[in-house]
Design an enzyme around this catalytic site. Structure first.
Site, PDB file in Angstrom:
ATOM      1  N   PRO A  53       3.178   4.487  -5.206  1.00  0.00           N
ATOM      2  CA  PRO A  53       1.877   4.330  -4.560  1.00  0.00           C
ATOM      3  C   PRO A  53       1.942   3.334  -3.400  1.00  0.00           C
ATOM      4  O   PRO A  53       2.663   2.344  -3.458  1.00  0.00           O
ATOM      5  CB  PRO A  53       0.981   3.792  -5.683  1.00  0.00           C
ATOM      6  CG  PRO A  53       1.683   4.122  -6.948  1.00  0.00           C
ATOM      7  CD  PRO A  53       3.131   4.131  -6.629  1.00  0.00           C
ATOM      8  N   GLU A  54       1.182   3.623  -2.333  1.00  0.00           N
ATOM      9  CA  GLU A  54       1.100   2.685  -1.240  1.00  0.00           C
ATOM     10  C   GLU A  54       0.074   1.599  -1.587  1.00  0.00           C
ATOM     11  O   GLU A  54      -0.689   1.712  -2.548  1.00  0.00           O
ATOM     12  CB  GLU A  54       0.754   3.413   0.054  1.00  0.00           C
ATOM     13  CG  GLU A  54       1.795   4.490   0.378  1.00  0.00           C
ATOM     14  CD  GLU A  54       1.901   4.844   1.850  1.00  0.00           C
ATOM     15  OE1 GLU A  54       1.509   4.031   2.706  1.00  0.00           O
ATOM     16  OE2 GLU A  54       2.414   5.934   2.157  1.00  0.00           O
ATOM     17  N   LYS A 107       2.345  -3.902  -3.100  1.00  0.00           N
ATOM     18  CA  LYS A 107       2.449  -2.979  -4.226  1.00  0.00           C
ATOM     19  C   LYS A 107       2.524  -3.706  -5.568  1.00  0.00           C
ATOM     20  O   LYS A 107       2.869  -3.105  -6.589  1.00  0.00           O
ATOM     21  CB  LYS A 107       3.673  -2.085  -4.033  1.00  0.00           C
ATOM     22  CG  LYS A 107       3.592  -1.243  -2.754  1.00  0.00           C
ATOM     23  CD  LYS A 107       4.773  -0.313  -2.597  1.00  0.00           C
ATOM     24  CE  LYS A 107       4.648   0.504  -1.312  1.00  0.00           C
ATOM     25  NZ  LYS A 107       5.754   1.479  -1.148  1.00  0.00           N
ATOM     26  N   ARG A 128       7.914 -13.705  -1.980  1.00  0.00           N
ATOM     27  CA  ARG A 128       9.019 -12.804  -1.632  1.00  0.00           C
ATOM     28  C   ARG A 128       8.539 -11.619  -0.792  1.00  0.00           C
ATOM     29  O   ARG A 128       9.354 -10.921  -0.178  1.00  0.00           O
ATOM     30  CB  ARG A 128       9.693 -12.290  -2.902  1.00  0.00           C
ATOM     31  CG  ARG A 128      10.486 -13.348  -3.658  1.00  0.00           C
ATOM     32  CD  ARG A 128      10.980 -12.795  -4.982  1.00  0.00           C
ATOM     33  NE  ARG A 128      11.754 -11.567  -4.828  1.00  0.00           N
ATOM     34  CZ  ARG A 128      12.178 -10.821  -5.844  1.00  0.00           C
ATOM     35  NH1 ARG A 128      11.894 -11.178  -7.091  1.00  0.00           N
ATOM     36  NH2 ARG A 128      12.877  -9.724  -5.625  1.00  0.00           N
ATOM     37  N   ASN A 158       5.536   5.409   3.041  1.00  0.00           N
ATOM     38  CA  ASN A 158       6.062   6.393   3.979  1.00  0.00           C
ATOM     39  C   ASN A 158       4.996   7.041   4.853  1.00  0.00           C
ATOM     40  O   ASN A 158       5.206   7.265   6.043  1.00  0.00           O
ATOM     41  CB  ASN A 158       6.821   7.474   3.201  1.00  0.00           C
ATOM     42  CG  ASN A 158       7.717   8.301   4.108  1.00  0.00           C
ATOM     43  OD1 ASN A 158       8.168   7.828   5.140  1.00  0.00           O
ATOM     44  ND2 ASN A 158       7.950   9.543   3.733  1.00  0.00           N
ATOM     45  N   ARG A 180      13.591   7.857   2.313  1.00  0.00           N
ATOM     46  CA  ARG A 180      12.417   8.730   2.368  1.00  0.00           C
ATOM     47  C   ARG A 180      12.471   9.576   3.633  1.00  0.00           C
ATOM     48  O   ARG A 180      13.052   9.180   4.641  1.00  0.00           O
ATOM     49  CB  ARG A 180      11.121   7.902   2.359  1.00  0.00           C
ATOM     50  CG  ARG A 180      10.983   6.961   1.176  1.00  0.00           C
ATOM     51  CD  ARG A 180      10.798   7.705  -0.132  1.00  0.00           C
ATOM     52  NE  ARG A 180       9.586   8.510  -0.117  1.00  0.00           N
ATOM     53  CZ  ARG A 180       8.374   8.028  -0.389  1.00  0.00           C
ATOM     54  NH1 ARG A 180       8.217   6.730  -0.659  1.00  0.00           N
ATOM     55  NH2 ARG A 180       7.325   8.820  -0.385  1.00  0.00           N
TER      56      ARG A 180
END
Length: 280
Positions: A2-3, A52, A127, A171, A268
């Site tokens: 999932p974005e 995410k 991070r 993507n 991707r």
């Protein structure tokens, strides 16, 4: 995977359903039994996301950290009145269940599901790159992303998918935003001008909240205007799955008519127009 808008939307759903209450927390599968026991009986203070990564804050300085990964699924659903007392039956391998008499949220197949303290939350977020869905300031500084991009020989397409550079972008957004600004995806990051990066960042800040609001990625201006008008008018909205270049290999570009190309980049399929995306 999932974005980022999906995680922000999920965090909002968890917060709306359980925020500032004391829901039941369990692990029907058993793999998260110890963590569930730590959270059960404590107040769920709120849920939020960065990129995410999803975090659910509980009382006593305990935070549930979830990363859905490639196959993880987590939905917040209303409880059927028939199951109000006993809870809905468990279906499949449910790692985590958060539930009360009104809602149930069953988590299946996450890459990460663990209880952490604030120091670990800070480490996880530090991070990550800046998130276009977060207010700018402090850690969430787009200039920090550009410093990494401008010092790298990797392609812009690779860098936009690197969560340590830019958090939450997947993507579809990378393909579509590069098309929107006529930028060649295979140019090295060190050749991307600061002004071009600002265009990318500002466009993501503009587009991604619509993903949170509707649950669908919208990147075409005419579709966005139709959705905006429908929502403003109080109408139900069915967002069409239409994009400029994403998954349109061999088809004509919507802007110039040239052929849409495809190549695997950062694991991707990358899509771009071979005609109008030549901007350097």
């Amino acid at each position: 995977m999932p974005e980022g808008h999906t995680l922000h939307r999920l965090a909002r759903a968890v917060d709306d359903a359980f925020g500032r209450t004391t829901p039941e927390v369990s692990s029907p599968q058993g793999r998260f039994a110890e963590g569930a026991a730590l959270l059960h009986g404590t107040v769920l203070e709120g849920a939020w996301a960065h990129g995410k990564l999803l975090f659910v804050d509980f009382a006593q300085d305990r935070t549930l950290y979830v990363h859905l990964g490639l196959i993880g699924k987590w939905f917040v659903l209303p409880v059927d009145p028939v199951h109000a007392e006993t809870g809905p039956p468990v279906v499949g391998e449910v790692r985590l269940r958060i539930a009360d008499e009104h809602h149930v949220a069953d988590l299946r197949g996450p890459m990460a599901c663990t209880v952490v303290h604030q120091e670990e939350v800070a480490r996880l977020v530090d991070r990550q790159g800046p998130d276009p869905l977060q207010p700018v300031g402090g850690h969430n500084d787009p200039d920090a992303a550009y410093r990494k991009i401008s010092g790298s020989g990797k392609t812009v397409a690779e860098l936009l998918m690197d969560q340590t550079v830019l958090a939450g972008v997947g993507n579809i957004y990378r393909c579509e935003v590069l098309w929107r600004h006529r930028l060649h995806p295979l140019k090295p990051g060190r050749s991307l001008k600061r002004a071009s990066w600002q265009l990318i960042w500002d466009d993501l800040v503009h587009l991604m909240p619509w993903g949170v609001r509707t649950g669908s990625i919208i990147t075409l201006d005419d579709v966005l205007e139709d959705v905006r008008a429908a929502l403003d008018g109080g109408a139900a909205v069915q967002v069409p799955r239409e994009f400029a270049v994403y998954q349109r290999t061999g088809m004509p570009c919507l802007r110039c008519g040239s052929t849409v190309r495809a190549k695997v980049v950062a694991g991707r399929n990358l899509f771009w127009c071979g005609g109008c995306q030549r901007r350097t």
